[in-house]
Design a protein around this motif. Structure first.
Motif, PDB file in Angstrom:
ATOM      1  N   MET A   2      46.995  43.815  32.318  1.00 36.77           N
ATOM      2  CA  MET A   2      45.901  44.585  32.903  1.00 36.77           C
ATOM      3  C   MET A   2      45.654  45.868  32.124  1.00 36.77           C
ATOM      4  SD  MET A   2      45.389  45.873  36.840  1.00 36.77           S
ATOM      5  CE  MET A   2      45.315  44.203  37.460  1.00 36.77           C
ATOM      6  N   MET A   3      44.368  46.187  31.915  1.00 38.08           N
ATOM      7  CA  MET A   3      44.006  47.402  31.204  1.00 38.08           C
ATOM      8  C   MET A   3      44.412  48.618  32.024  1.00 38.08           C
ATOM      9  SD  MET A   3      40.243  46.172  30.011  1.00 38.08           S
ATOM     10  CE  MET A   3      40.031  44.552  29.255  1.00 38.08           C
ATOM     11  N   ALA A   4      44.712  49.726  31.333  1.00 39.34           N
ATOM     12  CA  ALA A   4      45.244  50.920  31.994  1.00 39.34           C
ATOM     13  C   ALA A   4      44.297  51.451  33.063  1.00 39.34           C
ATOM     14  CB  ALA A   4      45.528  51.997  30.947  1.00 39.34           C
ATOM     15  N   TYR A   5      43.007  51.536  32.772  1.00 40.40           N
ATOM     16  CA  TYR A   5      42.078  52.112  33.744  1.00 40.40           C
ATOM     17  C   TYR A   5      41.955  51.219  34.988  1.00 40.40           C
ATOM     18  CZ  TYR A   5      38.337  48.907  32.240  1.00 40.40           C
ATOM     19  OH  TYR A   5      37.581  47.790  31.958  1.00 40.40           O
ATOM     20  N   LEU A   6      42.085  49.896  34.796  1.00 35.92           N
ATOM     21  CA  LEU A   6      42.049  48.978  35.938  1.00 35.92           C
ATOM     22  C   LEU A   6      43.328  49.106  36.768  1.00 35.92           C
ATOM     23  CD1 LEU A   6      40.534  45.761  34.332  1.00 35.92           C
ATOM     24  CD2 LEU A   6      39.414  47.360  35.887  1.00 35.92           C
ATOM     25  N   GLU A   7      44.448  49.223  36.082  1.00 31.07           N
ATOM     26  CA  GLU A   7      45.734  49.363  36.775  1.00 31.07           C
ATOM     27  C   GLU A   7      45.768  50.658  37.577  1.00 31.07           C
ATOM     28  OE1 GLU A   7      50.526  49.145  35.751  1.00 31.07           O
ATOM     29  OE2 GLU A   7      49.017  48.981  34.155  1.00 31.07           O
ATOM     30  N   ASN A   8      45.275  51.737  36.990  1.00 30.09           N
ATOM     31  CA  ASN A   8      45.235  53.026  37.693  1.00 30.09           C
ATOM     32  C   ASN A   8      44.309  52.968  38.901  1.00 30.09           C
ATOM     33  OD1 ASN A   8      46.989  54.159  35.841  1.00 30.09           O
ATOM     34  ND2 ASN A   8      45.358  55.010  34.557  1.00 30.09           N
ATOM     35  N   ASP A 101      30.876  32.064  30.027  1.00 26.25           N
ATOM     36  CA  ASP A 101      31.588  31.796  31.285  1.00 26.25           C
ATOM     37  C   ASP A 101      33.087  31.999  31.106  1.00 26.25           C
ATOM     38  OD1 ASP A 101      29.289  31.195  32.669  1.00 26.25           O
ATOM     39  OD2 ASP A 101      29.466  29.018  32.399  1.00 26.25           O
ATOM     40  N   GLU A 102      33.597  31.529  29.985  1.00 25.85           N
ATOM     41  CA  GLU A 102      35.024  31.670  29.703  1.00 25.85           C
ATOM     42  C   GLU A 102      35.426  33.144  29.652  1.00 25.85           C
ATOM     43  OE1 GLU A 102      38.283  30.445  26.228  1.00 25.85           O
ATOM     44  OE2 GLU A 102      36.149  30.074  25.939  1.00 25.85           O
ATOM     45  N   GLU A 103      34.617  33.953  29.003  1.00 30.14           N
ATOM     46  CA  GLU A 103      34.904  35.385  28.895  1.00 30.14           C
ATOM     47  C   GLU A 103      34.818  36.054  30.261  1.00 30.14           C
ATOM     48  OE1 GLU A 103      33.239  39.371  26.572  1.00 30.14           O
ATOM     49  OE2 GLU A 103      32.552  37.363  25.978  1.00 30.14           O
ATOM     50  N   ASN A 104      33.799  35.660  31.058  1.00 30.29           N
ATOM     51  CA  ASN A 104      33.643  36.242  32.395  1.00 30.29           C
ATOM     52  C   ASN A 104      34.834  35.909  33.289  1.00 30.29           C
ATOM     53  OD1 ASN A 104      31.155  37.380  31.788  1.00 30.29           O
ATOM     54  ND2 ASN A 104      29.997  35.597  32.502  1.00 30.29           N
ATOM     55  N   ILE A 105      35.304  34.675  33.200  1.00 29.48           N
ATOM     56  CA  ILE A 105      36.459  34.254  34.000  1.00 29.48           C
ATOM     57  C   ILE A 105      37.692  35.062  33.609  1.00 29.48           C
ATOM     58  CG2 ILE A 105      38.076  32.351  34.409  1.00 29.48           C
ATOM     59  CD1 ILE A 105      35.626  30.460  34.201  1.00 29.48           C
ATOM     60  N   HIS A 106      37.886  35.233  32.306  1.00 29.35           N
ATOM     61  CA  HIS A 106      39.042  35.996  31.831  1.00 29.35           C
ATOM     62  C   HIS A 106      38.976  37.442  32.321  1.00 29.35           C
ATOM     63  CE1 HIS A 106      42.159  37.676  29.300  1.00 29.35           C
ATOM     64  NE2 HIS A 106      41.278  38.543  28.817  1.00 29.35           N
ATOM     65  N   ASN A 107      37.814  38.078  32.189  1.00 31.30           N
ATOM     66  CA  ASN A 107      37.675  39.473  32.610  1.00 31.30           C
ATOM     67  C   ASN A 107      37.876  39.612  34.115  1.00 31.30           C
ATOM     68  OD1 ASN A 107      37.174  40.317  29.995  1.00 31.30           O
ATOM     69  ND2 ASN A 107      34.948  40.191  30.205  1.00 31.30           N
ATOM     70  N   ALA A 108      37.348  38.655  34.887  1.00 33.86           N
ATOM     71  CA  ALA A 108      37.499  38.699  36.343  1.00 33.86           C
ATOM     72  C   ALA A 108      38.965  38.541  36.735  1.00 33.86           C
ATOM     73  CB  ALA A 108      36.655  37.608  36.996  1.00 33.86           C
ATOM     74  N   SER A 109      39.688  37.713  35.993  1.00 32.76           N
ATOM     75  CA  SER A 109      41.094  37.463  36.332  1.00 32.76           C
ATOM     76  C   SER A 109      41.939  38.728  36.233  1.00 32.76           C
ATOM     77  CB  SER A 109      41.682  36.372  35.420  1.00 32.76           C
ATOM     78  OG  SER A 109      41.879  36.849  34.097  1.00 32.76           O
ATOM     79  N   LEU A 110      41.515  39.680  35.408  1.00 29.76           N
ATOM     80  CA  LEU A 110      42.258  40.928  35.242  1.00 29.76           C
ATOM     81  C   LEU A 110      42.136  41.825  36.477  1.00 29.76           C
ATOM     82  CD1 LEU A 110      41.241  41.782  31.562  1.00 29.76           C
ATOM     83  CD2 LEU A 110      43.345  40.681  32.350  1.00 29.76           C
ATOM     84  N   ASN A 111      41.094  41.588  37.290  1.00 28.20           N
ATOM     85  CA  ASN A 111      40.830  42.437  38.449  1.00 28.20           C
ATOM     86  C   ASN A 111      41.293  41.829  39.763  1.00 28.20           C
ATOM     87  OD1 ASN A 111      39.394  44.735  37.334  1.00 28.20           O
ATOM     88  ND2 ASN A 111      37.786  43.298  36.791  1.00 28.20           N
ATOM     89  N   ILE A 112      41.709  40.576  39.756  1.00 31.02           N
ATOM     90  CA  ILE A 112      42.051  39.890  40.998  1.00 31.02           C
ATOM     91  C   ILE A 112      43.483  40.230  41.412  1.00 31.02           C
ATOM     92  CG2 ILE A 112      42.459  37.609  42.026  1.00 31.02           C
ATOM     93  CD1 ILE A 112      40.099  36.597  40.358  1.00 31.02           C
ATOM     94  N   ASP A 113      43.658  40.469  42.706  1.00 27.20           N
ATOM     95  CA  ASP A 113      44.988  40.734  43.239  1.00 27.20           C
ATOM     96  C   ASP A 113      45.653  39.387  43.505  1.00 27.20           C
ATOM     97  OD1 ASP A 113      47.249  41.410  44.692  1.00 27.20           O
ATOM     98  OD2 ASP A 113      46.261  43.047  45.775  1.00 27.20           O
ATOM     99  N   TRP A 114      46.452  38.926  42.561  1.00 30.49           N
ATOM    100  CA  TRP A 114      47.044  37.586  42.667  1.00 30.49           C
ATOM    101  C   TRP A 114      48.125  37.516  43.731  1.00 30.49           C
ATOM    102  CZ3 TRP A 114      44.020  34.128  40.997  1.00 30.49           C
ATOM    103  CH2 TRP A 114      43.209  34.356  39.876  1.00 30.49           C
ATOM    104  N   GLU A 115      48.683  38.653  44.125  1.00 31.26           N
ATOM    105  CA  GLU A 115      49.651  38.637  45.225  1.00 31.26           C
ATOM    106  C   GLU A 115      48.946  38.245  46.526  1.00 31.26           C
ATOM    107  OE1 GLU A 115      52.886  38.532  47.446  1.00 31.26           O
ATOM    108  OE2 GLU A 115      52.828  38.665  45.251  1.00 31.26           O
ATOM    109  N   VAL A 116      47.728  38.748  46.716  1.00 25.68           N
ATOM    110  CA  VAL A 116      46.937  38.350  47.887  1.00 25.68           C
ATOM    111  C   VAL A 116      46.643  36.851  47.816  1.00 25.68           C
ATOM    112  CG1 VAL A 116      44.696  38.587  49.053  1.00 25.68           C
ATOM    113  CG2 VAL A 116      45.914  40.613  48.259  1.00 25.68           C
ATOM    114  N   ALA A 117      46.348  36.352  46.621  1.00 25.52           N
ATOM    115  CA  ALA A 117      46.080  34.917  46.455  1.00 25.52           C
ATOM    116  C   ALA A 117      47.307  34.097  46.881  1.00 25.52           C
ATOM    117  CB  ALA A 117      45.721  34.616  44.998  1.00 25.52           C
TER     118      ALA A 117
END
Length: 267
Positions: A2-8, A101-117
Motif C-alpha cells: 500500500m502507498m504511504a498516503y493511502l496507508e496514512n 480494467d486490469e489497472e483499475n482493479i489493481h489500484n482499487a485493490s490497494l484501497n480495499i480493507d481485506w480484513e473486512v472481506a
C-alpha cells in the motif's frame, strides 16, 4: 504494497470528521487531483474549504499540503505501466480497454480493507440464511453474486423488488447483503433500516464510505474507483466478488465447483 498516503489515510480515517472524510475519499479515488493541483484548486474541485484540505493533511500525519502532494506524486510515478509483449506499444482498442480494467482493479485493490472481506466470508459461511439486495445497476452485482453463492451455502435468496415486500427472519444469524452504489437507491436504505430493526447482520458493499447506507452496516466493504462510471466499476466489483466467492468455496470445501482444476492458491 500500500502507498504511504493511502496507508496514512486508512490508519487515521476513523478519527476524521465528516468534512475531513470527504477529502479522504477524494484522495483515495482521485490521487492525480492532489498530485497536480495546489491546495486551493483541489479544495474548489471537491467543494470544501482550503483550510479543510490543509487540516486533512495534518490529521493524517503530514506537515502540510506540500508534503502530502510530494508523497502522492512519488507514489504515482513509481507505478509501473503494463508490460507489452514483444515490445509492441500498439494495441487494439479491445485490448486497451482490458488493460485499463486490469489497472483499475489493481489500484482499487490497494484501497480495499481485506480484513473486512475476511470477516464477511466468515459471516456468510456461518449464517443461517442470506438475502442479497441490489437496486438499479447494483442489481446486476447482486444477481451475479447470488447465482454463484447459492451453490456454495444453503438458504441463499435474491431479493426481488417487484415481488418481495421485506424481510421475515429475525436475529443476527440471518444476514442481509445490500449492494448500494452511486446514486444510492432510497429503497436499499429502507431495507437496511428494516434489517437493522429485525436484528439481522447487515453487509454493505458500496463505492464510498460516505454512502448514506454505511451507517447501517455491521460489515462495510468499500470498493473505490477513480470515476463514477458504471463501466469502470463493473470489472472492479466483479473481481472483488470473485475473490469473496473463492474464499467461501475454500471454507465450505467446494473449490471443485468454482474451479474444477483447483489452480487457485488461497492462504
Amino acid at each position: 504494497m500500500m502507498m504511504a498516503y493511502l496507508e496514512n489515510t486508512q490508519k487515521n480515517y476513523h478519527h476524521l470528521t465528516k468534512g475531513l472524510k470527504k477529502v479522504a475519499e477524494s484522495l483515495r479515488t482521485n490521487p492525480v487531483l492532489f498530485a497536480t493541483h495546489p491546495a486551493k484548486k483541489t479544495a474548489e474541485i471537491i467543494d470544501v474549504s482550503e483550510t479543510m484540505v490543509i487540516r486533512f493533511c495534518k490529521a493524517i500525519g503530514y506537515a502540510g499540503y506540500g508534503e502530502l502532494q510530494k508523497d502522492v506524486q512519488q507514489s504515482l510515478l513509481s507505478l509501473k505501466p503494463p508490460k507489452r509483449e514483444n515490445g509492441h506499444d500498439q494495441v487494439n482498442s479491445f485490448e486497451r480497454i482490458m488493460q485499463s480494467d486490469e489497472e483499475n482493479i489493481h489500484n482499487a485493490s490497494l484501497n480495499i480493507d481485506w480484513e473486512v472481506a475476511r470477516q464477511i466470508v466468515d459471516c456468510l459461511v456461518q449464517s443461517k440464511s442470506t438475502s442479497i439486495v441490489g437496486y438499479y445497476h447494483s442489481f446486476s452485482y447482486a444477481h451475479w453474486f447470488y447465482f454463484l453463492l447459492h451453490h456454495l451455502i444453503d438458504n441463499t435468496s435474491l431479493y426481488r423488488p417487484e415481488t418481495d415486500i421485506g424481510f421475515t427472519n429475525k436475529g443476527s444469524e440471518h444476514t442481509v447483503i445490500i449492494f448500494s452504489y452511486y446514486r444510492y437507491a432510497l429503497e436499499g436504505i429502507r431495507l437496511a433500516k428494516e434489517a437493522k430493526e429485525k436484528g439481522n447482520t447487515i453487509v454493505i458493499i458500496t463505492d464510498s464510505k460516505l454512502s448514506p447506507i454505511v451507517e447501517y452496516g455491521d460489515y462495510v466493504l468499500t470498493i473505490h474507483s477513480a470515476k463514477k462510471s458504471i463501466l469502470e466499476k463493473g470489472p472492479i466489483t466483479f473481481s472483488v466478488l470473485n475473490a469473496l466467492l473463492l474464499h467461501i468455496a475454500q471454507k465450505t470445501g467446494k473449490m471443485d465447483f468454482v474451479n474444477p482444476a483447483n489452480t487457485y492458491y488461497i492462504k
